[in-house]
Structures are given as structure tokens and as C-alpha cells.
Design a protein around this motif. Sequence first.
Motif, PDB file in Angstrom:
ATOM      1  N   ALA A  35      -7.184  -4.314   3.322  1.00  0.00           N
ATOM      2  CA  ALA A  35      -6.067  -4.945   4.026  1.00  0.00           C
ATOM      3  C   ALA A  35      -5.277  -5.850   3.090  1.00  0.00           C
ATOM      4  O   ALA A  35      -4.036  -5.862   3.096  1.00  0.00           O
ATOM      5  CB  ALA A  35      -6.581  -5.738   5.230  1.00  0.00           C
ATOM      6  N   ALA A  36      -6.006  -6.600   2.260  1.00  0.00           N
ATOM      7  CA  ALA A  36      -5.330  -7.500   1.321  1.00  0.00           C
ATOM      8  C   ALA A  36      -4.510  -6.716   0.296  1.00  0.00           C
ATOM      9  O   ALA A  36      -3.474  -7.194  -0.183  1.00  0.00           O
ATOM     10  CB  ALA A  36      -6.359  -8.380   0.618  1.00  0.00           C
ATOM     11  N   SER A  37      -4.971  -5.512  -0.037  1.00  0.00           N
ATOM     12  CA  SER A  37      -4.230  -4.707  -1.023  1.00  0.00           C
ATOM     13  C   SER A  37      -2.987  -4.065  -0.423  1.00  0.00           C
ATOM     14  O   SER A  37      -2.024  -3.780  -1.137  1.00  0.00           O
ATOM     15  CB  SER A  37      -5.138  -3.613  -1.605  1.00  0.00           C
ATOM     16  N   PHE A  38      -3.005  -3.841   0.895  1.00  0.00           N
ATOM     17  CA  PHE A  38      -1.873  -3.166   1.532  1.00  0.00           C
ATOM     18  C   PHE A  38      -0.583  -3.988   1.399  1.00  0.00           C
ATOM     19  O   PHE A  38       0.498  -3.443   1.242  1.00  0.00           O
ATOM     20  CB  PHE A  38      -2.160  -2.912   3.014  1.00  0.00           C
ATOM     21  N   ARG A  39      -0.701  -5.291   1.472  1.00  0.00           N
ATOM     22  CA  ARG A  39       0.496  -6.134   1.438  1.00  0.00           C
ATOM     23  C   ARG A  39       1.254  -5.999   0.114  1.00  0.00           C
ATOM     24  O   ARG A  39       2.434  -6.340   0.040  1.00  0.00           O
ATOM     25  CB  ARG A  39       0.116  -7.591   1.677  1.00  0.00           C
ATOM     26  N   HIS A  40       0.559  -5.514  -0.916  1.00  0.00           N
ATOM     27  CA  HIS A  40       1.205  -5.323  -2.221  1.00  0.00           C
ATOM     28  C   HIS A  40       1.889  -3.965  -2.322  1.00  0.00           C
ATOM     29  O   HIS A  40       2.430  -3.618  -3.373  1.00  0.00           O
ATOM     30  CB  HIS A  40       0.172  -5.472  -3.340  1.00  0.00           C
ATOM     31  N   ASN A  41       1.850  -3.212  -1.226  1.00  0.00           N
ATOM     32  CA  ASN A  41       2.492  -1.895  -1.173  1.00  0.00           C
ATOM     33  C   ASN A  41       3.495  -1.889  -0.019  1.00  0.00           C
ATOM     34  O   ASN A  41       3.244  -1.305   1.042  1.00  0.00           O
ATOM     35  CB  ASN A  41       1.436  -0.802  -0.997  1.00  0.00           C
ATOM     36  N   PRO A  42       4.632  -2.528  -0.207  1.00  0.00           N
ATOM     37  CA  PRO A  42       5.567  -2.743   0.907  1.00  0.00           C
ATOM     38  C   PRO A  42       6.165  -1.465   1.491  1.00  0.00           C
ATOM     39  O   PRO A  42       6.700  -1.502   2.601  1.00  0.00           O
ATOM     40  CB  PRO A  42       6.669  -3.612   0.274  1.00  0.00           C
ATOM     41  N   GLN A  43       6.079  -0.343   0.766  1.00  0.00           N
ATOM     42  CA  GLN A  43       6.630   0.911   1.279  1.00  0.00           C
ATOM     43  C   GLN A  43       5.622   1.708   2.102  1.00  0.00           C
ATOM     44  O   GLN A  43       5.908   2.818   2.548  1.00  0.00           O
ATOM     45  CB  GLN A  43       7.126   1.780   0.115  1.00  0.00           C
ATOM     46  N   LEU A  44       4.414   1.150   2.325  1.00  0.00           N
ATOM     47  CA  LEU A  44       3.369   1.866   3.054  1.00  0.00           C
ATOM     48  C   LEU A  44       3.850   2.222   4.462  1.00  0.00           C
ATOM     49  O   LEU A  44       4.211   1.339   5.247  1.00  0.00           O
ATOM     50  CB  LEU A  44       2.101   1.018   3.128  1.00  0.00           C
ATOM     51  N   ALA A  45       3.846   3.516   4.768  1.00  0.00           N
ATOM     52  CA  ALA A  45       4.355   3.996   6.059  1.00  0.00           C
ATOM     53  C   ALA A  45       3.275   4.638   6.916  1.00  0.00           C
ATOM     54  O   ALA A  45       3.386   4.663   8.139  1.00  0.00           O
ATOM     55  CB  ALA A  45       5.486   4.997   5.837  1.00  0.00           C
ATOM     56  N   CYS A  46       2.222   5.153   6.288  1.00  0.00           N
ATOM     57  CA  CYS A  46       1.195   5.899   7.020  1.00  0.00           C
ATOM     58  C   CYS A  46      -0.175   5.410   6.580  1.00  0.00           C
ATOM     59  O   CYS A  46      -0.500   5.444   5.382  1.00  0.00           O
ATOM     60  CB  CYS A  46       1.352   7.396   6.748  1.00  0.00           C
ATOM     61  N   LEU A  47      -1.003   4.961   7.538  1.00  0.00           N
ATOM     62  CA  LEU A  47      -2.319   4.386   7.233  1.00  0.00           C
ATOM     63  C   LEU A  47      -3.370   5.002   8.145  1.00  0.00           C
ATOM     64  O   LEU A  47      -3.263   4.927   9.373  1.00  0.00           O
ATOM     65  CB  LEU A  47      -2.266   2.874   7.426  1.00  0.00           C
TER      66      LEU A  47
END
Length: 576
Positions: free
Chosen positions: A220-232
Motif C-alpha cells: 500500500a505504501a508503494s502504491f502512492r509512488h505510482n500515481p498512474q495506477l489504474a487497476c489493482l
Amino acid sequence: MSSFDLNSINTALNDTGRASSGVDFSGKSLKLDTEADAKPIVDAINQCSDLQFLTLTGNTLGVAAAQAIAKALEKHPELKICRWSDMFTGRMKSEIPPALKALGDGMIAAGARLAVLDLSDNAFGPIGVEGLAKLLQSEACSQLQELRLNNNGLGITGGKLLAKALSANPIKLKVFIAGRNRLENDGAIALAKVFQQMGTLEEIAMPQNGIYHPGVTALAASFRHNPQLACLNLNDNTIGPKGAAALATDIPQLKNLRSINFGDCLLKSKGAIALAKAFKDNAMQIESLDLSHNEIGREACMELVDSITVLPDSGDRLTRVVLAGNSLGGAANKKTMRDKLGGCAELSDGEGSDDDYETDSDDEEEDDDEETDDDEKSDGEASEDSATEDAQHTLIDNKFAESLDTSDVEEVATDVGRFLSNPTVENLKVLGPNAAEVIDTHLQSIKDPESQIVAYVEATMSAAGLSPACAACGDIARDMYRGLLAAAQRHHAAAWMLANAMLRALTLIKSENKSYQIRWHLPGCYAVLGEVISQPYFPAALRDTLQFFIRSKLPSLPEETRQVVAKCPHLTTTRT
């Protein structure tokens, strides 16, 4: 008459990942062992002037065939897409690293710049990542956008090795797929650090990996560094309320997040409420949401529905909302949910059925203050059935230790057991002039196939290690190699067991069993192997695998062992 869609045409023209020219041998079920077997593929590659893609899905490649294909790839720097899923069916796991390395070397030599690499459904385990490492760290993957490693049996060790390879030369991936790999917390945490470095991910799918809340929190903490994340997609991990709280803190920062799949993750009502609050307070533009089979109570389900339908555009935006398998309440509740969600609602497992998960009393929510046993379970408490591949090797080694005490020949068992636990020249001589046969008789009493092969390997190494001090011991070891290979042939699918056991015994791969001990003198083991490896009875695939790992690990071997290898050319080079 069909309509003219200018937007669709523009999208197609601008899709740089769309390859129009290449070679496709998918689904032909070809068994490619030799260079001659690979000739149809090699010819097709050579005849393709613009090899944008190469699809080999559904065939099975041996090392020699892979080397032949790799040679053809050296002439194609334009290669962009490699779809190589389900490409090693029926192969030893130990065959796969040299095959992958050969293919990678071919693309590196060509100066290719890959955009897509799909190796899903190849059960190569941790050692397969070693064959991939050089490619992933090379310029050939410097522009890689999609990496698909679904169902590869990586385990914790493979996850860590993959993270190490990806971090050595940071890749700006857009798509990372690694479901059904038993990465568990340690593997997830290692990969989370890589995701944080990337910063470019648009899709992450890691379902069915045995990840608990510590691993989920790191991700979860790493996701914030990937602002274009669209599908999880984290389906079928144990997110639990704690993991959900971490996700609820971090995912609201992802303004492009449109699709979430946290189905079968034991969220409970507490976790669902945390997510609902995050969705609502941050006006998240969710389009697809799967929270099925999470033991969520009626009120929490209603909060979720309210949170994603609060915005006026929800009717047009929402495409799929799955809450089946939770406690949805009675018909009135379900009607309210369907009215709010519209046609995107999936509230039942069976089509046209309302047989949802119900608690004994719908009026009573479950006690979410108590974490589930699964949520608190540590990695070391996994059952044998759910253990990682590396952990299973530990269990097998322990079974072997137990099996040595159950021989039908009491006197022989005592003598052989003494030699195996303390491999000295004196203890081997006690077994007499037919020591190889005596040991073979003893080891045949082990019933479990993998335990038996491990035992044969360790016994053979114990004798071979004595060869520098005793020529007769070397003769015994050479005879034992014949017995070892014969034992492997008696068992179905034993080739990979044999390769793994030998690689561990020669310290070419690390054993995850902390109690695993090298009781034999390695230089002697390499000396005897150097004599037998080129013999006609020695399996070619096993020889290729051992040679590959010896070449790769040579710099890290002790000086005395390196000197032996230098005197035994067959240990690194196949006889012509």
C-alpha cells in the motif's frame, strides 16, 4: 451499416505496443528438444524481415532448442513482444534457467528493446529467476512496459530474487502481473520496494500469494509512488482489517484508480467500512469493485454501496460491483442495493440466485475487534500443503532424516547411517568392497521418492568428497552415480528433484533448510563429477543444467574448488 469511429482509429494508430509483424507458433504442442526440432521456428524467424513479436505459448522447449532459437534472435534487434507462457511443460525445473538465459542472451546480443515479456504458467520456481536475471538487468529490458509472471511457483525466494534483479537496473514498468506465486509477506515486501522505485505502474495484479497485512501494508505504501495506477488486484490474499486500514490510507492518493479487486481477502466489516470511508471522503472515481466473499456484514455492505454511489455520475461510471458471498440482509436490503447500483450489481454467486452468505443473525454484526486467526498467522506457521516450494524442501530433508531410522536390515542401517552422518574413509571402508551396493540397498528402503533422491545425492557426495584422500573411495562414488541415476529413473517426474538436490549439495543454490549441512569435501565432489558428467549414461539435460550453474557460480566458489573445475573442462563445456 457500421459507424465510422475516428477515436478508435486514432487509438489503434497511436498504440505503439501493437505489433503487426512477427512469428506465432502458439498452441501447436511442439516438443522441441534438439536444434533440429527447433528448425521450423528458426526458419520462420529467419524469414521474417520485421520480427516485432515472437509467440511460443503452448509448446515445450529444451535447452538445445532454446539455444538454436536464441541464435536466430541475434539478427532481430526490432523484437518488442515475447509471449512465452506455458513454454516448458514436462521439463525439469533445472532445464529452464539455461534455456531462459540462452534466449535472453540472444536478445541482448541483438540489441533488442523489449516492451512485453510474458512467461506466465511456467512453473520454474526460484531457480528460474536466475535464468532471467541477466536479461532483466540488461539494456534489452530497459524499455520493458509489461512483465507477466503469473503462476510461476516463485515462492518467497523467487520473489526476493526477482526484486533484486528488477532493482539492479530500475525498469519503468506499466504492468506487473505475478499471481499464484506464494510470494507471502517477505516476497511482497521486497517487491514493494521495487514498485516504489518504479513510479510508473498502471496495473498491478498479485492474487493468491499468501500475503498478510504486513505485506499488504508495504505494498500500500508503494502504491502512492505510482500515481498512474489504474487497476489493482490483490484477490485471495489475507488483507484483513489491518491491511484494509493501510490501503484506505494510501489508495485515495491514486486519482486514476478505476478497478479494485479485493475479493476473498477476509476484510470483515471493519475493513470494508475503512475502505467505504476512503471511497466516499475522497470522491474516488471507482468503475469496477470486487469485494466478494469477505465476511462483510449487512450494514457495512450498505455503507460500501452508499460510498460508491454518492457522486451523481455513478450510474454512468460504475460497470461492475461484486458483493456476492457477504451478508447482504433480506430482500428489501438487496432491492435497495440494486436500485442504487443499477445493472452493475452482482449480489449473488449463482446467476439469478439470491443465495448470499448469511450470518446466523443478520441483526448482529460480527465482532471485528478480534482479528482472525489467519490474519495473525506468521509466515512460519503455514501448513505443509500450503508451504512454499522452498519450505517443502525443508520438510523433505526432515523426512529423509527420519527415514534413515527405518531400514529392514538393522546391521547395514547402522553402518550406512554412521557413514552418512560422519563421512570418513574409515567409516566407508567398514561397508566392505561392495560399499556402493550396500548403500544402494539401504537407500531403497526410503519410501518417499524425493526423500530417496536427496538421500542418494548426499550419499554419493559423501563418498566422492573422500576421493582426493582415497582412490578406492573415488571408485565407489563413480559406482554410486550409476545407482543415483537409476533411482531417479524409477520415479515419475524425478528429474527436477535430482537436479535440485545436486545443485544444493554442490552449493550452487542455497538450501532454505537452515539445518542443512555440507558434510562432504566439495573439491572431491567436483573432481568425481568431472569424470562422470561426460559419460553416455549421464542425462544430457542434467549435464546442461549443472554446467550452466557451475559457469554462473564459479567466481563465488572456494579457490580449491575453482582449481578442480579448471582441471575438469567437462564441468563447464559440453563434449563435442
